[in-house]
Design a protein around this motif. Structure first.
Motif, short mmCIF file in Angstrom:
data_model
loop_
_atom_site.label_atom_id
_atom_site.label_comp_id
_atom_site.label_asym_id
_atom_site.label_seq_id
_atom_site.Cartn_x
_atom_site.Cartn_y
_atom_site.Cartn_z
N ALA A 182 0.83 -1.21 0.00
CA ALA A 182 0.00 0.00 0.00
C ALA A 182 0.87 1.26 0.00
CB ALA A 182 -0.94 -0.01 1.21
N ILE A 183 1.95 1.22 0.77
CA ILE A 183 2.87 2.37 0.81
C ILE A 183 3.52 2.56 -0.56
CG2 ILE A 183 5.05 3.21 1.78
CD1 ILE A 183 4.24 1.89 4.44
N ALA A 184 3.97 1.45 -1.15
CA ALA A 184 4.62 1.52 -2.46
C ALA A 184 3.66 1.99 -3.54
CB ALA A 184 5.20 0.15 -2.83
N ALA A 185 2.37 1.72 -3.36
CA ALA A 185 1.35 2.13 -4.33
C ALA A 185 0.87 3.56 -4.10
CB ALA A 185 0.17 1.16 -4.26
N ASP A 186 1.50 4.26 -3.17
CA ASP A 186 1.12 5.65 -2.84
C ASP A 186 -0.35 5.74 -2.43
OD1 ASP A 186 3.69 6.42 -3.60
OD2 ASP A 186 3.09 6.75 -5.68
N ASP A 187 -0.78 4.77 -1.62
CA ASP A 187 -2.18 4.73 -1.17
C ASP A 187 -2.22 4.93 0.34
OD1 ASP A 187 -4.82 4.17 -0.51
OD2 ASP A 187 -5.00 2.60 -2.03
N PRO A 188 -2.24 6.19 0.81
CA PRO A 188 -2.18 6.46 2.25
C PRO A 188 -3.37 5.91 3.02
CG PRO A 188 -2.63 8.48 1.02
CD PRO A 188 -2.26 7.44 0.02
N ASP A 189 -4.56 5.95 2.43
CA ASP A 189 -5.74 5.46 3.14
C ASP A 189 -5.65 3.96 3.40
OD1 ASP A 189 -6.85 7.99 3.21
OD2 ASP A 189 -8.00 7.70 1.35
N LEU A 190 -5.24 3.21 2.39
CA LEU A 190 -5.11 1.77 2.55
C LEU A 190 -3.98 1.43 3.51
CD1 LEU A 190 -5.98 -1.07 1.80
CD2 LEU A 190 -4.46 -0.95 -0.20
N ALA A 191 -2.86 2.13 3.40
CA ALA A 191 -1.73 1.88 4.30
C ALA A 191 -2.14 2.12 5.75
CB ALA A 191 -0.55 2.78 3.93
N SER A 192 -2.90 3.18 5.97
CA SER A 192 -3.37 3.50 7.31
C SER A 192 -4.33 2.43 7.83
CB SER A 192 -4.07 4.87 7.32
OG SER A 192 -4.64 5.14 8.58
N ALA A 193 -5.28 2.02 7.01
CA ALA A 193 -6.28 1.03 7.42
C ALA A 193 -5.63 -0.31 7.75
CB ALA A 193 -7.33 0.86 6.32
N LEU A 194 -4.69 -0.73 6.92
CA LEU A 194 -4.02 -2.01 7.16
C LEU A 194 -3.18 -1.97 8.43
CD1 LEU A 194 -2.90 -2.82 3.51
CD2 LEU A 194 -4.62 -4.06 4.85
N THR A 195 -2.61 -0.81 8.72
CA THR A 195 -1.81 -0.68 9.94
C THR A 195 -2.69 -0.70 11.17
OG1 THR A 195 -0.17 0.62 8.72
CG2 THR A 195 -0.07 0.71 11.12
N VAL A 196 -3.86 -0.11 11.09
CA VAL A 196 -4.82 -0.19 12.20
C VAL A 196 -5.13 -1.64 12.52
CG1 VAL A 196 -7.19 0.26 12.93
CG2 VAL A 196 -5.89 2.07 11.81
N VAL A 197 -5.40 -2.42 11.49
CA VAL A 197 -5.71 -3.84 11.68
C VAL A 197 -4.52 -4.57 12.28
CG1 VAL A 197 -6.25 -6.00 10.50
CG2 VAL A 197 -7.42 -3.89 9.83
N HIS A 198 -3.33 -4.26 11.79
CA HIS A 198 -2.11 -4.93 12.23
C HIS A 198 -1.85 -4.68 13.71
CE1 HIS A 198 1.90 -6.54 12.17
NE2 HIS A 198 2.45 -5.36 12.41
N VAL A 199 -1.86 -3.42 14.14
CA VAL A 199 -1.59 -3.08 15.54
C VAL A 199 -2.74 -3.56 16.43
CG1 VAL A 199 -1.22 -1.20 17.18
CG2 VAL A 199 -0.16 -1.10 14.91
N SER A 200 -3.96 -3.42 15.95
CA SER A 200 -5.12 -3.83 16.74
C SER A 200 -5.14 -5.33 17.01
CB SER A 200 -6.42 -3.43 16.04
OG SER A 200 -6.52 -2.03 15.92
N GLY A 201 -4.60 -6.12 16.07
CA GLY A 201 -4.57 -7.55 16.25
C GLY A 201 -3.77 -7.94 17.48
#
Length: 210
Positions: A182-201
């Motif tokens: 997501a970061i490499a694709a320049d997609d900040p919204d997706l990168a943020s959402a995936l990180t929320v899921v990652h840390v929340s897990g």
């Protein structure tokens, strides 16, 4: 004097007698003040040489917070994860906007350096390096240092999770790959959402374990 720019990073403080007279302090009070500023890494006391202003870099100034965080009990680790859940998605979004080719290459190397055979300690080291790499690629040194100071003191929880929870290595690697893509694709919204899921897990697992 530091805030006013009279003393810059790396400057040596005036002699104790001169400084105490200028500030209107007793020498004992001045020594206590110097000790306090040394603890929070504003001053560097070099025995036999003198007292200097440090580089005042974010990494140094946030070390005191790292020490405070480390003194808290396991229940307080939940609060640390709650703070990470706020900061790290924001960092991932910034990284998607600001990461250059070198930063992306470094992150890709970090992600590909481990596999399903990696032991728990290796995974933890990888995880720390991955999150540090994202934070550093934001271009915001204070944010990077703050995240690093919080992340380094959640190692115990990560190791605990890795030992007791099945498929922790595989799941962590999959999530890291997705965040990096997501970061490499320049997609900040997706990168943020995936990180929320990652840390929340990790946070949710720890909450149930405690």
């Amino acid at each position: 004097m530091i805030l006013a720019g009279e003393l810059a990073p790396g400057d040596r403080l005036p002699p104790e007698k001169e400084l105490s007279e200028r500030l209107g302090l007793s020498r004992s009070s001045l020594r206590e003040a110097v000790k306090a500023l040394e603890v929070i890494r504003v001053l560097d006391v070099r025995r036999g040489d003198g007292t200097y202003v440090t580089s005042l870099e974010p990494r140094l100034l946030l070390e005191a917070m790292s020490f405070v965080v480390d003194l808290h009990d396991d229940q307080s680790v939940l609060e640390i994860f709650a703070v990470r859940r706020i900061l790290e998605p924001a960092a991932a979004a910034l990284a998607a906007r600001n990461a250059d080719a070198a930063a992306l290459e470094h992150l890709r190397e970090v992600v590909t350096s481990v596999d399903d055979a990696t032991d728990v300690e290796g995974l933890v080291a990888h995880d720390l390096e991955f999150h540090r790499g994202i934070a550093e690629s934001t271009g915001n040194s204070y944010l990077a240092s703050l995240i690093d100071s919080l992340s380094s003191h959640t190692v115990r929880a990560r190791v605990w999770r890795g030992i007791t929870q099945e498929n922790a290595v595989e799941r962590t690697l999959q999530e890291h790959h997705a965040i990096l893509d997501a970061i490499a694709a320049d997609d900040p919204d997706l990168a943020s959402a995936l990180t929320v899921v990652h840390v929340s897990g990790v946070e949710q697992w720890l909450r149930s374990a405690l």
